[in-house]
Scaffold this motif. Structure first.
Motif, PDB file in Angstrom:
ATOM      1  N   CYS A  40       0.779  -1.185   0.054  1.00  0.00           N
ATOM      2  CA  CYS A  40       0.018  -0.004   0.064  1.00  0.00           C
ATOM      3  C   CYS A  40       0.951   1.308  -0.248  1.00  0.00           C
ATOM      4  O   CYS A  40       1.867   1.276   0.657  1.00  0.00           O
ATOM      5  CB  CYS A  40      -0.835  -0.130   1.285  1.00  0.00           C
ATOM      6  N   CYS A  43       0.146   3.114   3.590  1.00  0.00           N
ATOM      7  CA  CYS A  43       0.520   2.680   4.907  1.00  0.00           C
ATOM      8  C   CYS A  43       1.643   1.632   4.899  1.00  0.00           C
ATOM      9  O   CYS A  43       2.051   0.877   5.842  1.00  0.00           O
ATOM     10  CB  CYS A  43      -0.715   2.237   5.791  1.00  0.00           C
ATOM     11  N   CYS A  79      -6.372  -1.484  -0.030  1.00  0.00           N
ATOM     12  CA  CYS A  79      -5.677  -1.709   1.284  1.00  0.00           C
ATOM     13  C   CYS A  79      -6.578  -2.408   2.030  1.00  0.00           C
ATOM     14  O   CYS A  79      -7.457  -1.620   2.414  1.00  0.00           O
ATOM     15  CB  CYS A  79      -4.603  -0.588   1.737  1.00  0.00           C
ATOM     16  N   CYS A  82      -5.785   0.044   5.531  1.00  0.00           N
ATOM     17  CA  CYS A  82      -6.383   1.515   5.848  1.00  0.00           C
ATOM     18  C   CYS A  82      -7.493   1.754   4.892  1.00  0.00           C
ATOM     19  O   CYS A  82      -7.932   2.985   4.872  1.00  0.00           O
ATOM     20  CB  CYS A  82      -4.994   2.437   5.621  1.00  0.00           C
TER      21      CYS A  82
HETATM   22 ZN   LIG Z   1      -2.622   0.905   3.596  1.00  0.00          ZN
END
Ligand SMILES: [Zn+2]
Length: 403
Positions: A40, A43, A79, A82
């Motif tokens: 991702c 994050c 993701c 997140c």
């Molecule tokens: Zn993420």
């Protein structure tokens, strides 16, 4: 091409090459990100689901005479941690750029010895692409010049382009670097500089400038501890102007015979005697003109004598010398010399400050010449920020004079 070659030739890491496609003058390298480097972009979690792919092309440094392009097949990722859905982050290129960092670096190296236009032509891109790369590099290295140890400065204005636009420049006389570029040529132009100096303004010891400067009162008001030092080259220039005026006045009153001798003496009068050419009999011509006309001779010898002012070691003998010079210039009764004496008397303090600080605007004049060359070569001066950055970088030779 192996993964290690991708890295070593193009600075691309974490990708594998799937196909090479040579078409015309361009070689395309198709690459995919390695599974284990997919994460991702927000994050860095690898707990992601692929949501389709996009293909993007990036220019790379050429191999031989062939242009090369990296074609990246880049997944969009959702993701699980997140929740963000985004294309994977491309490490080998800056955001929204269609070239690799490696290529940008290559282009930048070329701009150090070639003009932007030449680099753009060579690499087959537009002028703006190369200018932007150079501008980013200049920004990184020269934006907001440090004012930390500035003690001696020079202030002057220069004319930009053909539109009679002016900028005010401040130079750090220790490093030779331009440290401020202000719009216009009035006291107002310096206001942002005083703000940036803040408390450091108390550390400025002296300011070199032109005698006719518009900045004198602004400097007195904003740099309480600084001495103003008038530049010796400007004094010489002003004296030459007075001598030229005197010669013109005398020429108008002269008889026809005298005129023929005076003719052509203008440049000889302004030359330093050690530079008179023997081959062209300049010395004899000058001597004839001086012998013929006593007031002209008086003016000439006073001009020559004034140069000795700068050779003094201490301030007080220089002051005696200057006052004696002004008295004698006034006593000639010749109006251009009287005006000169008046000016020097009025500016005495700024002339004598030279013997305390020994600075001049000489380095600023040198930089002005560089800027003129830069203006002739560079199309970039219409971009205010870019031009300012170029000025900040001028003292570093490798950037000078290549637009
Ligand atoms: Zn993420």
């Amino acid at each position: 091409m192996s993964t290690s070659l991708l890295y070593h030739s193009f600075g691309i890491r974490g990708y594998r090459q799937t196909r090479i496609e040579p078409t015309g003058g361009v070689t395309r390298f198709h690459v995919h990100p390695n599974e284990k480097s997919i994460c991702c972009s927000s994050c860095q979690s690898s707990n992601v689901i692929k949501r389709g792919v996009t293909q993007r092309e990036f220019r790379c440094s050429p191999i031989g005479l062939k242009q090369t392009v990296i074609v990246g097949t880049l997944p969009r990722l959702q993701c699980r941690d997140c929740g963000v859905v985004r294309q994977i982050k491309v490490g080998f290129a800056d955001a929204r750029r269609s070239y690799t960092k490696n290529w940008a670096n290559y282009a930048l190296q070329l701009t150090r010895s070639m003009t932007i236009k030449d680099v753009a032509d060579l690499l087959g891109v537009t002028w703006d692409v190369i200018k932007e790369i150079k501008k980013n590099d200049l920004r990184r290295r020269f934006a907001n010049p440090s004012l930390k140890d500035v003690r001696w400065i020079a202030i002057d204005e220069i004319c930009i382009g053909k539109g009679h636009r002016y900028v005010t420049l401040v130079m750090n006389l220790d490093s030779g670097a331009i440290i401020f570029v202000g719009d216009g040529k009035s006291a107002e132009s310096l206001v942002p500089f005083w703000k940036r100096l803040g408390r450091r303004r108390h550390r400025i010891e002296a300011v070199a400038m032109d005698m006719s400067s518009a900045y004198i009162s602004a400097v007195r008001g904003n740099l309480p501890k600084a001495d103003i030092v008038f530049d010796r080259f400007h004094v010489a220039k002003l004296m030459n102007e007075k001598l030229t005026t005197l010669r013109r006045q005398l020429y108008q009153e002269a008889t026809a015979d005298e005129k023929s001798v005076l003719k052509g003496s203008r440049w000889l009068l302004l030359k330093n005697p050690e530079n008179l050419s023997e081959d062209r009999d300049e010395e004899a011509h000058l001597a004839a003109a001086l012998q013929l006309n006593e007031p002209l001779a008086t003016g000439y010898y006073l001009k020559e004598e004034l140069r000795l002012f700068w050779g003094h070691t201490f301030r007080w003998p220089a002051q005696l010398f200057l006052r004696s010079w002004c008295r004698r210039a006034t006593a000639t009764g010749l109006s251009p010399l009287k005006t000169m004496a008046k000016t020097l008397t009025r500016l005495e303090e700024g002339l004598l400050s030279y013997f305390k600080h020994r600075i001049s605007s000489g380095p600023m004049e040198g930089t002005n010449n560089k800027i003129k060359t830069l203006q002739r070569q560079s199309y970039g001066i219409r971009d205010r920020e870019y031009f300012e950055l170029l000025l900040y970088s001028l003292h570093q030779k490798k950037y000078a004079l290549v637009g």
